[in-house]
Design a protein around this motif. Structure first.
Motif, PDB file in Angstrom:
ATOM      1  N   ILE A  28      27.434  37.548  56.031  1.00  0.00           N
ATOM      2  CA  ILE A  28      26.771  38.928  54.631  1.00  0.00           C
ATOM      3  C   ILE A  28      28.149  39.650  55.094  1.00  0.00           C
ATOM      4  CG2 ILE A  28      26.191  41.318  54.964  1.00  0.00           C
ATOM      5  CD1 ILE A  28      23.967  40.755  56.052  1.00  0.00           C
ATOM      6  N   GLU A  29      29.418  39.930  54.287  1.00  0.00           N
ATOM      7  CA  GLU A  29      30.379  40.747  54.150  1.00  0.00           C
ATOM      8  C   GLU A  29      29.966  42.086  53.655  1.00  0.00           C
ATOM      9  OE1 GLU A  29      34.744  40.741  52.215  1.00  0.00           O
ATOM     10  OE2 GLU A  29      33.912  38.800  51.264  1.00  0.00           O
ATOM     11  N   VAL A  30      30.524  43.113  54.331  1.00  0.00           N
ATOM     12  CA  VAL A  30      30.566  44.299  54.645  1.00  0.00           C
ATOM     13  C   VAL A  30      31.390  45.189  54.260  1.00  0.00           C
ATOM     14  CG1 VAL A  30      29.372  46.470  55.250  1.00  0.00           C
ATOM     15  CG2 VAL A  30      28.932  44.384  56.127  1.00  0.00           C
ATOM     16  N   LEU A  31      30.951  46.264  52.364  1.00  0.00           N
ATOM     17  CA  LEU A  31      32.550  46.263  52.090  1.00  0.00           C
ATOM     18  C   LEU A  31      32.212  47.668  52.095  1.00  0.00           C
ATOM     19  CD1 LEU A  31      32.453  44.317  48.696  1.00  0.00           C
ATOM     20  CD2 LEU A  31      33.608  43.628  51.428  1.00  0.00           C
ATOM     21  N   ASP A  32      32.763  48.964  52.248  1.00  0.00           N
ATOM     22  CA  ASP A  32      33.104  50.016  52.196  1.00  0.00           C
ATOM     23  C   ASP A  32      32.885  50.471  50.193  1.00  0.00           C
ATOM     24  OD1 ASP A  32      33.432  53.060  52.042  1.00  0.00           O
ATOM     25  OD2 ASP A  32      34.753  53.150  53.569  1.00  0.00           O
ATOM     26  N   ARG A  51      30.187  28.392  52.602  1.00  0.00           N
ATOM     27  CA  ARG A  51      28.845  29.580  53.128  1.00  0.00           C
ATOM     28  C   ARG A  51      28.381  30.847  51.934  1.00  0.00           C
ATOM     29  NH1 ARG A  51      28.542  26.381  56.617  1.00  0.00           N
ATOM     30  NH2 ARG A  51      28.621  25.589  59.000  1.00  0.00           N
ATOM     31  N   PRO A  52      27.356  30.673  51.578  1.00  0.00           N
ATOM     32  CA  PRO A  52      26.542  31.886  50.533  1.00  0.00           C
ATOM     33  C   PRO A  52      27.376  32.826  50.751  1.00  0.00           C
ATOM     34  CG  PRO A  52      24.993  30.240  51.809  1.00  0.00           C
ATOM     35  CD  PRO A  52      25.815  29.330  52.073  1.00  0.00           C
ATOM     36  N   VAL A  53      28.004  33.693  50.160  1.00  0.00           N
ATOM     37  CA  VAL A  53      27.996  34.711  51.116  1.00  0.00           C
ATOM     38  C   VAL A  53      27.388  36.071  49.902  1.00  0.00           C
ATOM     39  CG1 VAL A  53      30.051  36.854  51.150  1.00  0.00           C
ATOM     40  CG2 VAL A  53      30.145  34.174  51.459  1.00  0.00           C
ATOM     41  N   GLU A  70      29.387  50.540  38.529  1.00  0.00           N
ATOM     42  CA  GLU A  70      29.666  49.718  38.261  1.00  0.00           C
ATOM     43  C   GLU A  70      29.804  48.453  39.435  1.00  0.00           C
ATOM     44  OE1 GLU A  70      30.339  49.600  35.515  1.00  0.00           O
ATOM     45  OE2 GLU A  70      29.145  50.710  34.477  1.00  0.00           O
ATOM     46  N   TRP A  71      30.496  48.554  40.453  1.00  0.00           N
ATOM     47  CA  TRP A  71      30.955  48.070  41.528  1.00  0.00           C
ATOM     48  C   TRP A  71      30.070  46.693  41.707  1.00  0.00           C
ATOM     49  CZ3 TRP A  71      35.858  46.493  42.813  1.00  0.00           C
ATOM     50  CH2 TRP A  71      36.356  47.351  42.624  1.00  0.00           C
ATOM     51  N   VAL A  72      29.448  47.253  41.534  1.00  0.00           N
ATOM     52  CA  VAL A  72      27.711  45.911  42.045  1.00  0.00           C
ATOM     53  C   VAL A  72      27.841  44.750  40.975  1.00  0.00           C
ATOM     54  CG1 VAL A  72      25.616  46.100  42.305  1.00  0.00           C
ATOM     55  CG2 VAL A  72      26.337  47.747  43.603  1.00  0.00           C
ATOM     56  N   LYS A  73      27.992  45.697  39.589  1.00  0.00           N
ATOM     57  CA  LYS A  73      28.342  44.756  38.731  1.00  0.00           C
ATOM     58  C   LYS A  73      28.908  43.646  38.997  1.00  0.00           C
ATOM     59  CE  LYS A  73      25.959  47.937  35.590  1.00  0.00           C
ATOM     60  NZ  LYS A  73      26.227  48.835  34.737  1.00  0.00           N
ATOM     61  N   LYS A  74      30.277  44.096  38.735  1.00  0.00           N
ATOM     62  CA  LYS A  74      31.517  43.815  38.576  1.00  0.00           C
ATOM     63  C   LYS A  74      31.931  42.671  40.253  1.00  0.00           C
ATOM     64  CE  LYS A  74      37.171  44.489  39.000  1.00  0.00           C
ATOM     65  NZ  LYS A  74      37.872  45.599  38.981  1.00  0.00           N
ATOM     66  N   SER A  77      30.389  38.264  40.408  1.00  0.00           N
ATOM     67  CA  SER A  77      31.070  37.437  40.178  1.00  0.00           C
ATOM     68  C   SER A  77      31.732  36.408  41.347  1.00  0.00           C
ATOM     69  CB  SER A  77      32.371  37.325  38.671  1.00  0.00           C
ATOM     70  OG  SER A  77      33.164  37.833  39.137  1.00  0.00           O
ATOM     71  N   ASP A  78      31.518  37.401  42.376  1.00  0.00           N
ATOM     72  CA  ASP A  78      32.161  37.075  43.705  1.00  0.00           C
ATOM     73  C   ASP A  78      31.716  36.354  44.954  1.00  0.00           C
ATOM     74  OD1 ASP A  78      34.697  37.396  42.220  1.00  0.00           O
ATOM     75  OD2 ASP A  78      35.295  39.763  43.257  1.00  0.00           O
TER      76      ASP A  78
END
Length: 288
Positions: A28-32, A51-53, A70-74, A77-78
Motif C-alpha cells: 500500500i503506497e499512501v499519498l497525500d 509486488r502489486p501496489v 481526477e487524481w484517482v483516475k489519473k 495506470s500506475d
C-alpha cells in the motif's frame, strides 16, 4: 533554498524496505491527496515493481473532492488499484478493504493471511490509516514528519496483516514546486523553506485557484494584487505585529500555512491531475 533535510532515520528506510518486501504479498503506497504527485516516492518504484501496489490517497477531508476524483483516475495506470480514504471518519475504508481482498497471494505461503507493507513519505497519514483499518491505536501518530519508527505487524482481519514502516523521501528535492508542496502540506520539516517564502507562495496559489474563499476567510475586499502585500494585509488584520506596529510577515505566513494544514481555508488541492510535472524547474546542484 536549502532542502538538504534528510533525517538520519530515513537513510535506512530503503534498506528496510528491501528486507520487508520479502515478507509481503503486496504494497500500500499512501499519498497525500493534497499533493498526489509530490507525495509519490520515485526512489521506491523499482523496488516495488515485483509486488502489486495499491495507491491510497489520504487527507481526503482536506483535499478538493473534484481534484481527488481526477487524481484517482489519473493514477490508475500506475497502480494495481487506487482509492481515496478519510482515515479520521472512515470514509472510503470499506472500499479499500474490498480492493485488498482481491490482491493475489504468493502461492508458497498457502492459506495464511495476505500480508501487506505500508509505505509513503512522512506525515501522509500511514499510521492513521493503519489505526482505522485495525480499529485500534496500533502505531504512533502525530503531526511531525518521521514520527513512526521501527516496524510492527498489525492485524486488519483474519485475511489481512499489515507491516508498518517509516516513511521515505529522497534526500534531494528536485524542483521548487515540489519543495513548496511538500513543505506546505507538512510532509517535510518547515525549516527547509523560508516561512515567508512559503506563505507568499501559498497566498499566490490561493489567489489563482481559490480566490473567493480565500478573500472570505480573511475578510479581504479582494484577493488580487501582490501576494506579499496581501500577506502583509492579513498579518495586519490578524494582529501579527511587532514593536512599532510593523507587520511580522513570518508570523502572518505561519498563520496562513497553519490555516491551510488544518482545513480552515477549505478543502484545497495544491496539484492538478491535468498538469504536466515532467518539466518542473530543476533546482541548481548547490540548492539540492
Amino acid at each position: 533554498m536549502d532542502v538538504q533535510w534528510y533525517p538520519g532515520q530515513m537513510a535506512k528506510a530503503k534498506r528496510l524496505l528491501r528486507e520487508n518486501l520479502k515478507l509481503v504479498d503486496a504494497v500500500i503506497e499512501v499519498l497525500d491527496a493534497r499533493i498526489p504527485h509530490s507525495s509519490k516516492n520515485p526512489d521506491i518504484r523499482d523496488l516495488l515493481a515485483r509486488r502489486p501496489v495499491v495507491g491510497v490517497l489520504t487527507r481526503l477531508d482536506l483535499a478538493d473532492p473534484s481534484a481527488t476524483a481526477e487524481w484517482v483516475k489519473k493514477l490508475h495506470s500506475d497502480y494495481f488499484a487506487v482509492t481515496a480514504v478519510n482515515a479520521n471518519s472512515g470514509d472510503g475504508v470499506k472500499k479499500l478493504l474490498q480492493l485488498l481482498k482481491g490482491l493475489p497471494q504468493r502461492r508458497k505461503h498457502g492459506q495464511r493471511p495476505i500480508r501487506l507493507i505500508v509505505v509513503g513519505i512522512p506525515n501522509v497519514g500511514k499510521s492513521s490509516l493503519i489505526n482505522r483499518l485495525t480499529k485500534r491505536s496500533a502505531a504512533a501518530t502525530g503531526d511531525k514528519p518521521g514520527i513512526t519508527k521501527g516496524k510492527q505487524w498489525v492485524r486488519v482481519n483474519e485475511g489481512l496483516e499489515i507491516l508498518d514502516t517509516p516513511g521515505m523521501l529522497w534526500p534531494k528535492i528536485t524542483s521548487e514546486r515540489q519543495a513548496f508542496g511538500l513543505a506546505t502540506a507538512g510532509a517535510v520539516k518547515d525549516e527547509i523553506l523560508d516561512p515567508v517564502q512559503m506563505g507568499v507562495e501559498l497566498v499566490g496559489f490561493m489567489q489563482n485557484e481559490y480566490a473567493q474563499r480565500f478573500a472570505e476567510r480573511y475578510k479581504l475586499e479582494q484577493a488580487e494584487g501582490d501576494p506579499r502585500h496581501i500577506l502583509n494585509e492579513i498579518g495586519r488584520r490578524r494582529g501579527c505585529l511587532v514593536k512599532g506596529g510593523e507587520v511580522d510577515l513570518e508570523a502572518a505566513a505561519r498563520l496562513v500555512v497553519k490555516d491551510f494544514r488544518e482545513g480552515r481555508l477549505g478543502r484545497i488541492t495544491l496539484e492538478k491531475a491535468g498538469e504536466s510535472y515532467d518539466e518542473d524547474e530543476v533546482l541548481p546542484d548547490d540548492h539540492r
